[in-house]
Design a protein around this motif. Structure first.
Motif, PDB file in Angstrom:
ATOM      1  N   UNK A 261       0.872  -1.175   0.000  1.00 41.32           N
ATOM      2  CA  UNK A 261       0.000   0.000   0.000  1.00 41.32           C
ATOM      3  C   UNK A 261       0.908   1.223   0.000  1.00 41.32           C
ATOM      4  N   UNK A 262       0.375   2.354  -0.459  1.00 42.28           N
ATOM      5  CA  UNK A 262       1.148   3.584  -0.497  1.00 42.28           C
ATOM      6  C   UNK A 262       0.333   4.713   0.099  1.00 42.28           C
ATOM      7  N   UNK A 263       0.778   5.961  -0.151  1.00 35.75           N
ATOM      8  CA  UNK A 263       0.067   7.104   0.421  1.00 35.75           C
ATOM      9  C   UNK A 263      -1.351   7.232  -0.114  1.00 35.75           C
TER      10      UNK A 263
ATOM     11  N   UNK B 125      -3.997  -1.052  -2.963  1.00 35.66           N
ATOM     12  CA  UNK B 125      -4.441  -1.429  -4.305  1.00 35.66           C
ATOM     13  C   UNK B 125      -5.578  -2.441  -4.227  1.00 35.66           C
ATOM     14  N   UNK B 126      -5.510  -3.347  -3.287  1.00 32.48           N
ATOM     15  CA  UNK B 126      -6.546  -4.360  -3.114  1.00 32.48           C
ATOM     16  C   UNK B 126      -7.896  -3.716  -2.812  1.00 32.48           C
ATOM     17  N   UNK B 127      -7.937  -2.833  -1.817  1.00 32.83           N
ATOM     18  CA  UNK B 127      -9.204  -2.225  -1.418  1.00 32.83           C
ATOM     19  C   UNK B 127      -9.736  -1.308  -2.516  1.00 32.83           C
ATOM     20  N   UNK B 128      -8.861  -0.506  -3.112  1.00 29.40           N
ATOM     21  CA  UNK B 128      -9.311   0.413  -4.154  1.00 29.40           C
ATOM     22  C   UNK B 128      -9.854  -0.333  -5.365  1.00 29.40           C
ATOM     23  N   UNK B 129      -9.178  -1.418  -5.750  1.00 30.43           N
ATOM     24  CA  UNK B 129      -9.654  -2.203  -6.890  1.00 30.43           C
ATOM     25  C   UNK B 129     -10.969  -2.892  -6.558  1.00 30.43           C
ATOM     26  N   UNK B 130     -11.104  -3.371  -5.325  1.00 27.28           N
ATOM     27  CA  UNK B 130     -12.356  -4.001  -4.909  1.00 27.28           C
ATOM     28  C   UNK B 130     -13.518  -3.018  -4.994  1.00 27.28           C
TER      29      UNK B 130
ATOM     30  N   UNK C 289      -5.248  -6.777  -9.825  1.00 25.38           N
ATOM     31  CA  UNK C 289      -4.116  -6.548  -8.939  1.00 25.38           C
ATOM     32  C   UNK C 289      -2.866  -7.230  -9.475  1.00 25.38           C
ATOM     33  N   UNK C 290      -3.020  -8.437 -10.035  1.00 27.81           N
ATOM     34  CA  UNK C 290      -1.875  -9.161 -10.581  1.00 27.81           C
ATOM     35  C   UNK C 290      -1.249  -8.426 -11.774  1.00 27.81           C
ATOM     36  N   UNK C 291      -2.034  -7.621 -12.469  1.00 30.86           N
ATOM     37  CA  UNK C 291      -1.509  -6.884 -13.624  1.00 30.86           C
ATOM     38  C   UNK C 291      -0.719  -5.646 -13.226  1.00 30.86           C
ATOM     39  N   UNK C 292      -0.834  -5.236 -11.985  1.00 33.72           N
ATOM     40  CA  UNK C 292      -0.148  -4.023 -11.536  1.00 33.72           C
ATOM     41  C   UNK C 292       1.323  -4.296 -11.239  1.00 33.72           C
ATOM     42  N   UNK C 293       2.129  -3.293 -11.467  1.00 29.09           N
ATOM     43  CA  UNK C 293       3.519  -3.291 -10.997  1.00 29.09           C
ATOM     44  C   UNK C 293       3.593  -2.369  -9.795  1.00 29.09           C
ATOM     45  N   UNK C 294       4.026  -2.901  -8.676  1.00 30.35           N
ATOM     46  CA  UNK C 294       4.036  -2.136  -7.439  1.00 30.35           C
ATOM     47  C   UNK C 294       5.470  -1.958  -6.952  1.00 30.35           C
TER      48      UNK C 294
END
Length: 414
Positions: free
Chosen positions: A348-350, A354-359, A382-387
């Motif tokens: 997660x970042x500022x 990503x999980x919650x926002x995508x959900x 989420x799997x398509x994202x580069x974090x």
């Protein structure tokens, strides 16, 4: 002069740290002095003042002076109090002002609020005003309100002040005789205000909150169709949830707590867990045998190494969760979505998770869809994202893990 400059820099650093803490953690830092003040008119009873002092002590306020004056002089008293705070040249952690007067006399409290809002020592710090009516027959009675608040402060030190007040409001309204009366709060707080000594969202707080949540559900008269619990915390190497004090609890223990709820017997119980489950940072897997022109044009995105796996546990020996037997009633009708695969970091970042926002995006697009299928789509995105984590400049991959013992399709919106 050097002392003045040093004190000014120290004060600026403390203010900046408090503001930074609020921005990063979503809650106020109350490490500075906690100061309380009682302004009461001469008609106020000694028992009410004693109750106020017990509340101040339960909330951890060290300095609790009382000044008796007519309501017309409250503003002058508060001005003197503000000047004293500014004269100390150091920011306070929090201030609480109790205004107690006969019913109907505190007609313009906003003037008093604005007076304290101009205090330099309280810039960016929470300022709490407690307005009480002491007249006989006033609603709500100060004794009922203060007794309930003092008792809750001692029993639930990890609750935020807004949580405490909401529960006190419920009790006060329920105990009022005749017409129902309920207190009201007005808030412009920018974060959680937790005055207890316990980390508000530590593991013990999670377990205690779930136990109280379960008890409230069991006492409901109307039926419950579904329960959803979202947990966000730091995670340990074995998947346990960690508190600020280092104590830990397994997520399965929290799931079992809600599984014992009688009101949810046979009902779906959903858990969303945003927490690390280890320290592995997955770089993903890419195709190894590519034609040279594909490598030259673009590299296909890597796939998380934990993706595209379906495991079905038909008996207890196949389960590694440490929870109840998969076929038992306590394990049925549960859906758990982890933000990370077992052993991996949850990112997660500022901007958030990503999980919650995508959900949220997926649920808004198809609110009538089957939740298990929607979570599968969330995992795909989420799997398509580069974090990138805070301590890693290279891109990494994330992958959800979904555990389900649901016995029916679950659509949250018909």
């Amino acid at each position: 002069m050097a002392f003045l400059v040093s004190g000014t820099l120290r004060m600026a650093a403390q203010i900046a740290d408090a503001q930074d803490s609020l921005r990063r953690k979503g809650k106020y830092s109350v490490q500075g002095p906690r100061v309380a003040l009682t302004l009461s008119s001469p008609e106020v009873s000694a028992s009410t003042v004693a109750l106020l002092e017990s509340v101040f002590q339960a909330l951890g306020f060290e300095s609790c002076p009382r000044r008796e004056a007519s309501v017309q002089d409250f503003l002058e008293e508060l001005t003197g109090f503000r000047e004293q705070l500014d004269a100390h040249r150091a920011p306070a952690g929090c201030v609480l002002v109790a205004l107690v007067a006969p019913r109907g006399q505190l007609r313009q409290p906003q003037k008093l609020v604005r007076e304290l809002s101009g205090c330099e020592a309280l810039r960016g710090c929470p300022k709490v005003f407690l307005l009480l009516s002491s007249a006989p027959g006033a609603s709500p009675k100060p004794g009922t309100f203060l007794t309930g608040l003092s008792e809750l402060c001692g029993r639930c030190p990890h609750w935020s002040l807004l949580q405490l007040l909401t529960e006190v409001f419920r009790r006060t309204a329920g105990e009022s005789s005749g017409a129902a009366h309920c207190p009201v709060l007005r808030s412009s707080l920018r974060g959680a205000l937790c005055l207890g000594d316990v980390e508000p969202w530590g593991p013990e707080a999670f377990q205690g909150e779930l136990a109280q949540f379960r008890e409230r559900l069991d006492t409901r008269r109307s039926p419950v169709s579904c329960a959803l619990v979202a947990l966000m915390a730091h995670g340990g190497p074995q998947g346990q949830l960690l508190g600020a004090d280092g104590r830990e609890v397994q997520p399965e223990a929290l799931v079992q707590e809600l599984s014992r709820c009688r009101a949810l017997r046979g009902r779906p119980k959903i858990f969303l867990l945003q927490a690390c489950r280890g320290g592995h940072r997955d770089v993903g897997l890419g195709p190894t045998a590519l034609p040279w022109f594909w490598r030259w044009l673009r590299a296909p995105p890597a796939t998380p190494s934990h993706a595209d796996v379906l495991q079905i546990y038909a008996d207890a020996q196949g389960s590694s969760s440490g929870g109840p037997t998969p076929g038992s009633c306590d394990q049925a009708d549960i859906l758990v979505a982890y933000a990370a695969a077992e052993g991996c970091v949850a990112y997660r970042d500022e901007k958030g998770s990503d999980f919650i926002q995508t959900l949220v995006e997926v649920l808004r697009a198809a609110p009538e869809g089957d939740l298990l299928e929607l979570l599968t789509e969330v995992n795909q995105r989420v799997c398509e994202l580069d974090v990138r984590g805070p301590d890693c400049s290279e891109s990494r991959k994330a992958c959800l893990e979904i555990r389900s013992s649901l016995r029916r399709r679950l659509c949250l919106q018909a």
